[in-house]
Motif scaffolding. Structure first.
Motif, PDB file in Angstrom:
ATOM      1  N   GLY A  98       0.818  -1.209   0.000  1.00  0.00           N
ATOM      2  CA  GLY A  98       0.000   0.000   0.000  1.00  0.00           C
ATOM      3  C   GLY A  98       0.849   1.256   0.000  1.00  0.00           C
ATOM      4  N   ALA A  99       1.943   1.229   0.751  1.00  0.00           N
ATOM      5  CA  ALA A  99       2.844   2.386   0.791  1.00  0.00           C
ATOM      6  C   ALA A  99       3.505   2.594  -0.566  1.00  0.00           C
ATOM      7  N   ALA A 100       3.841   1.508  -1.251  1.00  0.00           N
ATOM      8  CA  ALA A 100       4.497   1.613  -2.556  1.00  0.00           C
ATOM      9  C   ALA A 100       3.574   2.242  -3.600  1.00  0.00           C
ATOM     10  N   ARG A 101       2.271   2.222  -3.374  1.00  0.00           N
ATOM     11  CA  ARG A 101       1.331   2.912  -4.280  1.00  0.00           C
ATOM     12  C   ARG A 101       1.569   4.415  -4.274  1.00  0.00           C
ATOM     13  N   ARG A 102       2.254   4.913  -3.256  1.00  0.00           N
ATOM     14  CA  ARG A 102       2.521   6.349  -3.148  1.00  0.00           C
ATOM     15  C   ARG A 102       3.811   6.761  -3.870  1.00  0.00           C
ATOM     16  N   ILE A 103       4.457   5.811  -4.531  1.00  0.00           N
ATOM     17  CA  ILE A 103       5.688   6.107  -5.259  1.00  0.00           C
ATOM     18  C   ILE A 103       5.330   6.491  -6.692  1.00  0.00           C
ATOM     19  N   GLY A 104       5.905   7.583  -7.160  1.00  0.00           N
ATOM     20  CA  GLY A 104       5.685   7.997  -8.536  1.00  0.00           C
ATOM     21  C   GLY A 104       5.838   9.487  -8.703  1.00  0.00           C
ATOM     22  N   THR A 105       5.503   9.945  -9.894  1.00  0.00           N
ATOM     23  CA  THR A 105       5.553  11.370 -10.208  1.00  0.00           C
ATOM     24  C   THR A 105       4.422  11.708 -11.168  1.00  0.00           C
ATOM     25  N   GLY A 106       4.070  12.962 -11.202  1.00  0.00           N
ATOM     26  CA  GLY A 106       3.036  13.421 -12.128  1.00  0.00           C
ATOM     27  C   GLY A 106       1.753  12.631 -11.979  1.00  0.00           C
ATOM     28  N   LYS A 107       1.306  12.065 -13.074  1.00  0.00           N
ATOM     29  CA  LYS A 107       0.076  11.267 -13.069  1.00  0.00           C
ATOM     30  C   LYS A 107       0.354   9.777 -12.906  1.00  0.00           C
ATOM     31  N   GLU A 108       1.620   9.399 -12.859  1.00  0.00           N
ATOM     32  CA  GLU A 108       1.989   7.985 -12.768  1.00  0.00           C
ATOM     33  C   GLU A 108       2.406   7.621 -11.346  1.00  0.00           C
ATOM     34  N   TRP A 109       1.460   7.106 -10.597  1.00  0.00           N
ATOM     35  CA  TRP A 109       1.701   6.704  -9.212  1.00  0.00           C
ATOM     36  C   TRP A 109       1.408   5.220  -9.074  1.00  0.00           C
TER      37      TRP A 109
END
Length: 185
Positions: A98-109
């Motif tokens: 669930g925490a890894a879902r918060r990794i990303g940038t812009g619209k790609e998370w």
């Protein structure tokens, strides 16, 4: 082993036995968060140090009991990495997936971000606890200023990592790839 029996008392020794003391992830997290709150930066730095075990690492290991000492030392390293330079502790929320879902940038998370997908794939593919990849997840969350996984849950998941019936890696994958709740609204 008589020292351990004396320290626990007769009732404690009978309850836990003298062969193995139980682990206590909640107590470890309480100690670690107190280090952050009280600005014990030197102790937190000791937890991040590689090489010979430091006093802080050994203290963290005590919370793991006999069986999980090294795991607790390494989990405290992850906590200290995330909290480097922070003055307010984060207890985190969600599983590691669930925490890894918060990794990303812009619209790609999360699952829409190729880097997050590769990172989670490396974590869940490992038969042994994937410490290096876990460190990458924690470091990435820290750099994005996103909440970490719930620390006590992370430790309990790592304690069960090699127990196939616990399905920790599978559950993290499910949490990572869960449909976005906001899409239905």
């Amino acid at each position: 082993m008589p020292e351990r029996t004396e320290a626990l008392g007769e009732q404690g020794a009978a309850e836990y036995g003298t062969a193995e003391l139980p682990h206590d992830s909640a107590a470890l997290i309480a100690w670690l968060t107190q280090l952050v709150r009280s600005h014990e930066n030197g102790t937190l730095a000791e937890l991040r140090r590689a090489g010979e075990p430091t006093n802080a690492q050994i203290r963290a290991g005590w919370f793991g009991g006999e069986k999980h000492r090294e795991l607790f030392e390494r989990a405290s390293f992850l906590f200290a990495v995330y909290h480097q330079g922070r003055s307010v502790p984060s207890y985190g929320f969600d599983s590691l997936g669930g925490a890894a879902r918060r990794i990303g940038t812009g619209k790609e998370w999360g699952p829409a971000n190729p880097g997050a997908v590769r990172l989670v794939s490396r974590v869940v593919a490992s038969r042994r606890v994937p410490w290096r990849h876990l460190q990458h997840v924690v470091t990435r969350l820290r750099s994005l200023d996103k909440a970490p996984p719930r620390w006590d849950q992370l430790i309990e998941d790592l304690v069960k990592w090699e127990d196939r019936s616990a399905r920790v890696a599978y559950n993290w994958s499910v949490d990572f790839y869960a449909p976005d709740q906001r899409r239905g609204k």
